[in-house]
Structure formats: structure tokens, C-alpha cells
Design an enzyme around this catalytic site. Structure first.
Site, PDB file in Angstrom:
ATOM      1  N   LYS A 179     -15.767 -12.312  -6.633  1.00  0.00           N
ATOM      2  CA  LYS A 179     -15.829 -13.020  -5.348  1.00  0.00           C
ATOM      3  C   LYS A 179     -14.574 -12.771  -4.493  1.00  0.00           C
ATOM      4  CE  LYS A 179     -18.863 -16.897  -6.427  1.00  0.00           C
ATOM      5  NZ  LYS A 179     -18.982 -18.347  -6.402  1.00  0.00           N
ATOM      6  N   PHE A 210     -30.051 -17.082 -11.889  1.00  0.00           N
ATOM      7  CA  PHE A 210     -31.380 -17.543 -11.483  1.00  0.00           C
ATOM      8  C   PHE A 210     -31.761 -16.968 -10.111  1.00  0.00           C
ATOM      9  CE2 PHE A 210     -30.150 -21.734 -13.772  1.00  0.00           C
ATOM     10  CZ  PHE A 210     -30.457 -21.168 -15.002  1.00  0.00           C
ATOM     11  N   THR A 235     -20.958 -12.550  -7.521  1.00  0.00           N
ATOM     12  CA  THR A 235     -20.579 -13.636  -8.422  1.00  0.00           C
ATOM     13  C   THR A 235     -19.403 -13.205  -9.286  1.00  0.00           C
ATOM     14  OG1 THR A 235     -21.439 -15.280  -9.965  1.00  0.00           O
ATOM     15  CG2 THR A 235     -22.332 -13.056 -10.186  1.00  0.00           C
ATOM     16  N   ALA A 271     -14.312 -23.099  -6.601  1.00  0.00           N
ATOM     17  CA  ALA A 271     -15.342 -24.034  -6.141  1.00  0.00           C
ATOM     18  C   ALA A 271     -14.706 -25.170  -5.332  1.00  0.00           C
ATOM     19  CB  ALA A 271     -16.105 -24.594  -7.327  1.00  0.00           C
ATOM     20  N   GLY A 320     -10.198 -30.782  -9.482  1.00  0.00           N
ATOM     21  CA  GLY A 320     -10.169 -29.319  -9.579  1.00  0.00           C
ATOM     22  C   GLY A 320      -9.568 -28.702  -8.331  1.00  0.00           C
TER      23      GLY A 320
END
Ligand code: ATR
Length: 285
Positions: free
Chosen positions: A75, A25, A71, A139, A135
């Protein structure tokens, strides 16, 4: 308000590098932001195969590209190709934003600070809070580093693969030895905020944590934004617990990138509207 589109011999180029990038996006969101501030710039997708990554950076340099996002799956791979890293990118060994400088490319990671900035803007104080983080992937690393910088009291990392959680714990303690970080505890003390940074919930009804852990939270955050209401968030919402999905993290990682590149305050509402439209469109497909 519709701004006149400026594109001419002085237009600056930005972009996103990854594989694939067709779902991103960011081209629309960042170009809307440039246009809104009357900055003569565009942002394009650059899908690239791994052997060509360093060639692409050389080409970007020659072409005068001002900055770009990175991305999946580059990364981490991009780190060795840059001349300089910000503190968080060094800690994470991961970069999602690159800026052109006189000395070469400088890498940043805006994922974690995007996350904490989104919460601050919603009026959620992180100082002194007890966090459960589900997690221990890329991230989770970015979020936990930003949480550590925001002065949380405790981070409990829960992850399927114990070694990855222990590795993240070690890195956080190397950064700040006085941090209170534990891994996969057998029993749970009270916590304030539960954060899901795993991909569990993207494709169905799975919930990444035991129900009692979810239901004992004051606030539940899922970094997943599509679907907007994961099974985890639904469970929390039905119990009257405050929830946020990942749209704001997505927005603010882009806001921070825009500000790193331009030095100007990003038009957050314009970027949010763009994201919402793209997301609605993606969900219709
Ligand atoms: P990202 O960069 O999005 O964080 P990642 O680095 O691949 O992606 O991390 C994915 C996270 O989701 C990891 O914590 C992973 O757990 P493992 O370390 O055990 O692999 C977690 N994850 C993914 N699928 C999962 C599943 N089915 N059950 C539990 N955890 C899962």
C-alpha cells in the site's frame, strides 16, 4: 437474481495486487458487482513479489487493465510508481485503489472514507463526536483522516508505541491545525465512540483497552471482522453498549473502489451478500 455471465473479447480486467492475495474476498465481491450491473468485467488476484511490482504495473498498462486494489505489503510501496494521487492518498502516503487515467495510474485510499460512509449509512452522526482511536498504524491513519473530514470534535489516539501515535497526531494537525487531537492521555474525559484499529483481538481473548474505557463508550467499533465478535465487542455487548465489527468497513472500501472505477453506484447489497458468504465459508475452513 442470477445474471448471465458475460465474458468475451470486450471483457475489462480489474484485480488485486499484494502478497499474499489468496485470502482476499474482493475478486468474488467485485465480480458479483460487475455482473449484477451487466458490466462486462472481471476482477482477478495478482500475487506479486516486491522486485516485480513495477513490472506488473507496466504489464497492466499494456494489457489495458482498468483499475486494481492494492493490499499488504504494497500500500505504501506503490505510491512512488503512480502518476497522480488523490488528496487522502497524498495525506496517508498509502493507496489501496488505483484507476487508469489518460495520464497514467491514479491512486486513492478508500479505507477511511469506507469507514465513515458505513457509519453514516447506519445513521451514526460523526459531527461533534469525541472519539477514542486505538492504534496508530495504516488503518488508524486512514480512519482518523476520514474522521477529521467528517467534523468530529476530538480524537484521542492510544497506541502501544508512543512515537507512532505522536507522528499521526502531527500529520493530522498539519492537515487541520484546529483539530483537537491528543495522544496516550493519563486520564480520560468522556467520549462517545471507541474504535479499535489494532490487530489485538484477531487471535484470541485479548482486549486492546482498559475495561473502564470500553465500558464508558456509547458505541464500540472493531475494524476486525474475523472473528466477527472479538473479546472487545463481547465485553461491550454484554454491557448493553452498541457495537459494530469491521465487515462494513471492508464492504464500503470495496463499494468506494467500485464507484471510483466505474462511475456507477455500487450494488451494495449484492456486494454485502457476497462478502457474508465468503466470510462464512472462511470461518468453516
Ligand atoms: P494496519 O495497516 O492494519 O493498521 P499496522 O500499520 O501494522 O497495520 O498497525 C498495527 C497497529 O496495531 C499498530 O497501532 C500497532 O501498535 P504499535 O504501533 O505499537 O506497533 C497495533 N498493535 C499490533 N499488535 C499489538 C499488540 N500486541 N498490542 C498493542 N498494539 C498492537
Amino acid at each position: 437474481m442470477l445474471h448471465r455471465l458475460t465474458i468475451n473479447g470486450k471483457t475489462k480486467l480489474y484485480g488485486i495486487v499484494g502478497n499474499p492475495v489468496s485470502h482476499s474476498f474482493s475478486p468474488e465481491m467485485q465480480t458479483h458487482a460487475f455482473q449484477h450491473l451487466d458490466l462486462n468485467a472481471v476482477y482477478l488476484p495478482f500475487p506479486v513479489k516486491e522486485p516485480d511490482l513495477s513490472k506488473l504495473l507496466d504489464a497492466f498498462w499494456v494489457m489495458g487493465v482498468q483499475g486494481f486494489n492494492v493490499t499488504v505489503p504494497y500500500k505504501e510501496k506503490i505510491v512512488g510508481l503512480l502518476s497522480e494521487l488523490s488528496e487522502e492518498a497524498r495525506f496517508l502516503g498509502s493507496v489501496n485503489t488505483v484507476r487508469r487515467t489518460d495520464q497514467g495510474w491514479k491512486g486513492f485510499c478508500t479505507d477511511g472514507f469506507g469507514f465513515t460512509r458505513a457509519l453514516t449509512i447506519k445513521g451514526i452522526a460523526l459531527q461533534g463526536k469525541n472519539i477514542v482511536l486505538l492504534g496508530a498504524g495504516g488503518a488508524a491513519k486512514a480512519i482518523s483522516f476520514a474522521l477529521a473530514n467528517a467534523g468530529v470534535n476530538q480524537i484521542v489516539i492510544i497506541n502501544r508505541t508512543q512515537e507512532k501515535a505522536s507522528d499521526l497526531q502531527k500529520r493530522l494537525l498539519d492537515f487541520n491545525p484546529s483539530l483537537n487531537v491528543s495522544v496516550n492521555p493519563t486520564s480520560h474525559s468522556a467520549h462517545d465512540i471507541l474504535i479499535n484499529s489494532t490487530s489485538v483481538g484477531m487471535n484470541g481473548e485479548d482486549i486492546p483497552a482498559a475495561a473502564e474505557l470500553v465500558l464508558s463508550s456509547q458505541l464500540v467499533i472493531d475494524i476486525i471482522y474475523n472473528p466477527p465478535l472479538t473479546a472487545l465487542l463481547k465485553t461491550a455487548k454484554n454491557a448493553g453498549i452498541a457495537i459494530y465489527n469491521g465487515i462494513d468497513m471492508l464492504l464500503y472500501q470495496g463499494v468506494e473502489a467500485f464507484e471510483i472505477w466505474t462511475g456507477k453506484q455500487a450494488p451494495v447489497q449484492v456486494m454485502f451478500d457476497s462478502l457474508k458468504k465468503s466470510l462464512a465459508f472462511a470461518q468453516e475452513m
